[in-house]
Design an enzyme around this catalytic site. Structure first.
Site, PDB file in Angstrom:
ATOM      1  N   LYS A  95      25.335  36.506  36.577  1.00 17.99           N
ATOM      2  CA  LYS A  95      26.247  35.791  35.323  1.00 17.99           C
ATOM      3  C   LYS A  95      25.931  34.432  35.375  1.00 17.99           C
ATOM      4  O   LYS A  95      25.902  33.759  34.242  1.00 17.99           O
ATOM      5  CB  LYS A  95      27.477  36.267  35.300  1.00 17.99           C
ATOM      6  CG  LYS A  95      28.377  35.491  36.194  1.00 17.99           C
ATOM      7  CD  LYS A  95      29.835  36.062  35.962  1.00 17.99           C
ATOM      8  CE  LYS A  95      30.851  35.606  37.111  1.00 17.99           C
ATOM      9  NZ  LYS A  95      31.051  34.073  36.903  1.00 17.99           N
ATOM     10  N   ASP A  96      25.705  33.786  36.582  1.00 15.35           N
ATOM     11  CA  ASP A  96      25.287  32.158  36.436  1.00 15.35           C
ATOM     12  C   ASP A  96      23.872  31.714  36.465  1.00 15.35           C
ATOM     13  O   ASP A  96      23.696  30.624  36.182  1.00 15.35           O
ATOM     14  CB  ASP A  96      25.927  31.657  37.916  1.00 15.35           C
ATOM     15  CG  ASP A  96      27.279  31.694  38.120  1.00 15.35           C
ATOM     16  OD1 ASP A  96      28.157  31.842  36.991  1.00 15.35           O
ATOM     17  OD2 ASP A  96      27.701  31.943  39.266  1.00 15.35           O
ATOM     18  N   ARG A 143      33.959  32.805  26.842  1.00 13.68           N
ATOM     19  CA  ARG A 143      34.249  34.242  26.707  1.00 13.68           C
ATOM     20  C   ARG A 143      35.257  34.579  26.904  1.00 13.68           C
ATOM     21  O   ARG A 143      36.013  35.434  25.869  1.00 13.68           O
ATOM     22  CB  ARG A 143      32.965  34.865  27.396  1.00 13.68           C
ATOM     23  CG  ARG A 143      32.969  36.376  27.507  1.00 13.68           C
ATOM     24  CD  ARG A 143      32.157  37.044  28.297  1.00 13.68           C
ATOM     25  NE  ARG A 143      32.529  36.962  29.450  1.00 13.68           N
ATOM     26  CZ  ARG A 143      33.424  37.576  30.295  1.00 13.68           C
ATOM     27  NH1 ARG A 143      34.040  38.549  29.790  1.00 13.68           N
ATOM     28  NH2 ARG A 143      33.893  37.126  31.454  1.00 13.68           N
ATOM     29  N   ARG A 144      36.053  34.552  27.994  1.00 11.31           N
ATOM     30  CA  ARG A 144      37.172  35.009  28.061  1.00 11.31           C
ATOM     31  C   ARG A 144      38.148  34.552  27.317  1.00 11.31           C
ATOM     32  O   ARG A 144      39.105  35.084  26.872  1.00 11.31           O
ATOM     33  CB  ARG A 144      37.549  34.884  29.775  1.00 11.31           C
ATOM     34  CG  ARG A 144      36.880  35.647  30.773  1.00 11.31           C
ATOM     35  CD  ARG A 144      37.201  35.224  32.114  1.00 11.31           C
ATOM     36  NE  ARG A 144      36.286  36.071  33.122  1.00 11.31           N
ATOM     37  CZ  ARG A 144      35.741  35.674  34.310  1.00 11.31           C
ATOM     38  NH1 ARG A 144      36.137  34.381  34.535  1.00 11.31           N
ATOM     39  NH2 ARG A 144      34.909  36.482  35.091  1.00 11.31           N
ATOM     40  N   ARG A 161      39.711  25.341  36.704  1.00  9.36           N
ATOM     41  CA  ARG A 161      38.294  25.460  37.742  1.00  9.36           C
ATOM     42  C   ARG A 161      38.472  25.583  39.088  1.00  9.36           C
ATOM     43  O   ARG A 161      39.882  25.447  39.360  1.00  9.36           O
ATOM     44  CB  ARG A 161      37.480  23.895  37.486  1.00  9.36           C
ATOM     45  CG  ARG A 161      36.857  23.664  36.237  1.00  9.36           C
ATOM     46  CD  ARG A 161      35.522  24.391  36.316  1.00  9.36           C
ATOM     47  NE  ARG A 161      34.510  24.474  37.304  1.00  9.36           N
ATOM     48  CZ  ARG A 161      34.035  23.479  37.532  1.00  9.36           C
ATOM     49  NH1 ARG A 161      33.867  22.293  36.840  1.00  9.36           N
ATOM     50  NH2 ARG A 161      33.114  23.259  38.763  1.00  9.36           N
ATOM     51  N   ARG A 167      41.798  29.456  41.823  1.00 11.51           N
ATOM     52  CA  ARG A 167      42.372  30.175  40.529  1.00 11.51           C
ATOM     53  C   ARG A 167      43.099  31.115  40.511  1.00 11.51           C
ATOM     54  O   ARG A 167      44.074  30.946  39.949  1.00 11.51           O
ATOM     55  CB  ARG A 167      41.045  30.447  39.624  1.00 11.51           C
ATOM     56  CG  ARG A 167      40.045  29.269  39.224  1.00 11.51           C
ATOM     57  CD  ARG A 167      38.973  29.865  38.644  1.00 11.51           C
ATOM     58  NE  ARG A 167      37.928  30.375  39.671  1.00 11.51           N
ATOM     59  CZ  ARG A 167      37.227  31.187  39.354  1.00 11.51           C
ATOM     60  NH1 ARG A 167      36.933  31.755  38.122  1.00 11.51           N
ATOM     61  NH2 ARG A 167      36.157  31.705  39.979  1.00 11.51           N
ATOM     62  N   CYS A 254      24.811  30.670  29.613  1.00 14.36           N
ATOM     63  CA  CYS A 254      25.735  31.316  30.400  1.00 14.36           C
ATOM     64  C   CYS A 254      27.339  30.789  29.786  1.00 14.36           C
ATOM     65  O   CYS A 254      28.285  31.501  30.008  1.00 14.36           O
ATOM     66  CB  CYS A 254      25.793  31.475  31.745  1.00 14.36           C
ATOM     67  SG  CYS A 254      25.892  29.634  32.427  1.00 14.36           S
TER      68      CYS A 254
END
Length: 322
Positions: A95-96, A143-144, A161, A167, A254
């Site tokens: 995804k990165d 997106r989230r 971050r 997190r 992304c």
């Protein structure tokens, strides 16, 4: 593990040795060590060395991702080491990995995908529906953020971050009511027990390539390609090709609020669901389509065309740009 900066170019290894470029986070190391173990099991006698490389995203852990460049923040330096022959393999969270890259690099393997869903960690309220109005939820993903606000516009979504553990601790310590992380990363780190709700399709669609690893090598390196071939999972590779093609066709990186989920279906086809949001989740455009498994690229293009016809470009232009 050897640690280098992004300017180091080391000598080529001896025959029978392969070097893997990796970020230094616990999750990145887990992923690279998994690849290392699989390679050594498949090829007895092969020596594998992990080379830790700091990326721009690792050096700046405080700024919002979109503010420091977004695309390639966690991959550029590792890819440069690959191009410079400092390493033979680069292991990425897929995804990165940007959809546009050097023609000198290829995906040598895409292993079996872990769960692609997101996960809510909300120790007190447990579920998205149970969160009170005004609850604070942390995520560094546009997106989230967009999907959370689309489902619950009364929430306060704050940017965070840091590595997975950093997190996660913001929810466990009570400084936030909850955080949303990738289910795959939590499973790989043995932290799945902290998940209070799985946020998966159809309510939540994942990021392009979420849960999958992308193992890059040089296009000219046939020896390494042969070593990697047994790690490749055709079903996962098809899925991520379809997802990444949609993203590429919409000229997105992304960091944009686009979610996608491709998978094989029981009737021998492939399905692809994609949603595009405005950054605040006020609008959502959704397309679902199926196509032949032997043409995932075509399916991705088809879905991108349908999204564009419904106005996806207009929404994506609202996303912040560095």
């Amino acid at each position: 593990m050897t640690a280098i900066d992004d300017t180091t170019v080391s000598a080529r290894p001896s025959p029978g040795t392969i070097r893997i470029g990796t970020r230094g986070s616990q999750l990145a190391r887990w992923q690279s060590e998994w690849v290392s173990a699989r390679l050594r099991a498949l090829h007895p006698g092969l020596l594998v060395e992990l080379v830790e490389i700091k990326t721009q995203g690792d050096r700046d852990r405080n700024s919002p991702l979109a503010a420091i460049g977004g695309i390639g923040l966690f991959t550029k330096e590792i890819q440069r080491a690959l191009l410079d022959s400092t390493v033979e393999i680069a292991v990425h969270s897929l995804k990165d990995l940007p959809t546009q890259g050097s023609e000198e690099l290829i995906l040598g393997a895409v292993p079996v995908r872990e769960d692609a869903a997101d996960a809510l960690i909300a120790p007190v309220h447990r579920t998205l529906d149970a969160l009170p109005a005004g609850a604070t939820i942390g995520t560094g993903s546009l997106r989230r953020r967009a999907q959370l606000l689309h489902a619950r516009p009364d929430l306060q979504v704050v940017g965070i971050r840091g590595n997975v553990e950093t997190r996660l601790n913001q929810a466990l310590s009570g400084s936030l009511d909850g955080v949303v992380l990738a289910e795959a990363g939590l499973r790989r780190l043995g932290l799945a027990g902290q998940v209070t709700q799985r946020l998966g399709p159809p309510l939540f669609l994942p990021a392009v390539g979420q849960g999958a690893l992308g193992i890059e090598c040089r296009a000219s390196d046939a020896t390494t390609q042969t070593l990697l071939a047994p790690l490749n999972d055709p079903s996962t590779r098809r899925a991520v090709i379809a997802e990444r093609r949609t993203l590429a066709e919409l000229e997105g990186g992304c960091m944009i609020p686009l979610a996608a989920w491709a998978r094989d279906t029981d009737d021998g086809l492939m399905a692809l669901d994609v949603a595009v949001f405005d950054p605040d989740g006020l609008e959502r455009i959704f397309v679902s389509a199926t196509g032949p498994r032997d043409d995932p690229d075509g399916l991705g293009r088809q879905v991108a065309e349908q999204l564009r016809a419904q106005g996806a470009d207009r929404l994506l232009q609202r996303a912040p740009h560095p």
